[in-house]
Design a protein around this motif. Structure first.
Motif, PDB file in Angstrom:
ATOM      1  N   TRP A  50      73.154  62.121  27.464  1.00  0.00           N
ATOM      2  CA  TRP A  50      71.751  61.708  27.545  1.00  0.00           C
ATOM      3  C   TRP A  50      71.203  61.619  26.119  1.00  0.00           C
ATOM      4  O   TRP A  50      71.422  62.522  25.304  1.00  0.00           O
TER       5      TRP A  50
ATOM      6  N   TYR B 150      64.402  57.756  27.905  1.00  0.00           N
ATOM      7  CA  TYR B 150      65.646  58.500  28.060  1.00  0.00           C
ATOM      8  C   TYR B 150      66.742  57.571  28.564  1.00  0.00           C
ATOM      9  O   TYR B 150      66.544  56.832  29.537  1.00  0.00           O
TER      10      TYR B 150
ATOM     11  N   ARG C 147      67.552  60.080  23.845  1.00  0.00           N
ATOM     12  CA  ARG C 147      66.164  59.665  23.997  1.00  0.00           C
ATOM     13  C   ARG C 147      65.684  59.018  22.712  1.00  0.00           C
ATOM     14  O   ARG C 147      66.209  59.288  21.633  1.00  0.00           O
TER      15      ARG C 147
END
Length: 123
Positions: free
Chosen positions: A35, A93, A37
């Motif tokens: 992940w 994100y 962002r």
């Protein structure tokens, strides 16, 4: 190969939110998922990831203790559970997949990317 990030929204500081990254077109169990962002005017940064083998997550220091990553291989999905959200967590994100067993904190190591989901945290 497709990655679909979802679950973003507008919340208040201190709230929780769960993002999902649903994948298709790949053998999900053989991919590590990360992940990242990106806030307006800032570089994309690593948030965390989960490896394909032992599923031990790795987190950036900025979210450690507040965010939890898990995966459901039966659903080809990775989750990013976010607690105690702060204004500085506001960003788009993205989830990304890499065909290795290493959670790279480097975006260029990932082969496939989702389109991103927006998280806005009001203070």
């Amino acid at each position: 190969v497709q990655l679909q990030a979802s679950g973003g929204g507008s919340v208040q500081a201190g709230d929780s939110l769960r993002l999902s990254c649903e994948t298709s077109g790949l053998t999900f169990s053989t991919y590590t998922v990360g992940w990242f962002r990106q806030a307006p005017g800032k570089k994309r940064e690593f948030v965390g990831g989960i490896s394909r083998s032992d599923s031990r997550p790795l987190y950036a220091d900025s979210v450690k203790g507040r965010f939890t990553i898990s995966r459901d291989n039966a659903k080809n999905t990775v989750y990013l559970q976010m607690y105690s959200l702060k204004h500085e967590d506001s960003a788009v994100y993205f989830c990304a997949a890499d065909n290795s067993d290493i959670v790279w904190p480097l975006d260029y190591r990932y082969d496939y990317w989702g389109q991103g989901t927006l998280v806005t945290v009001s203070s």
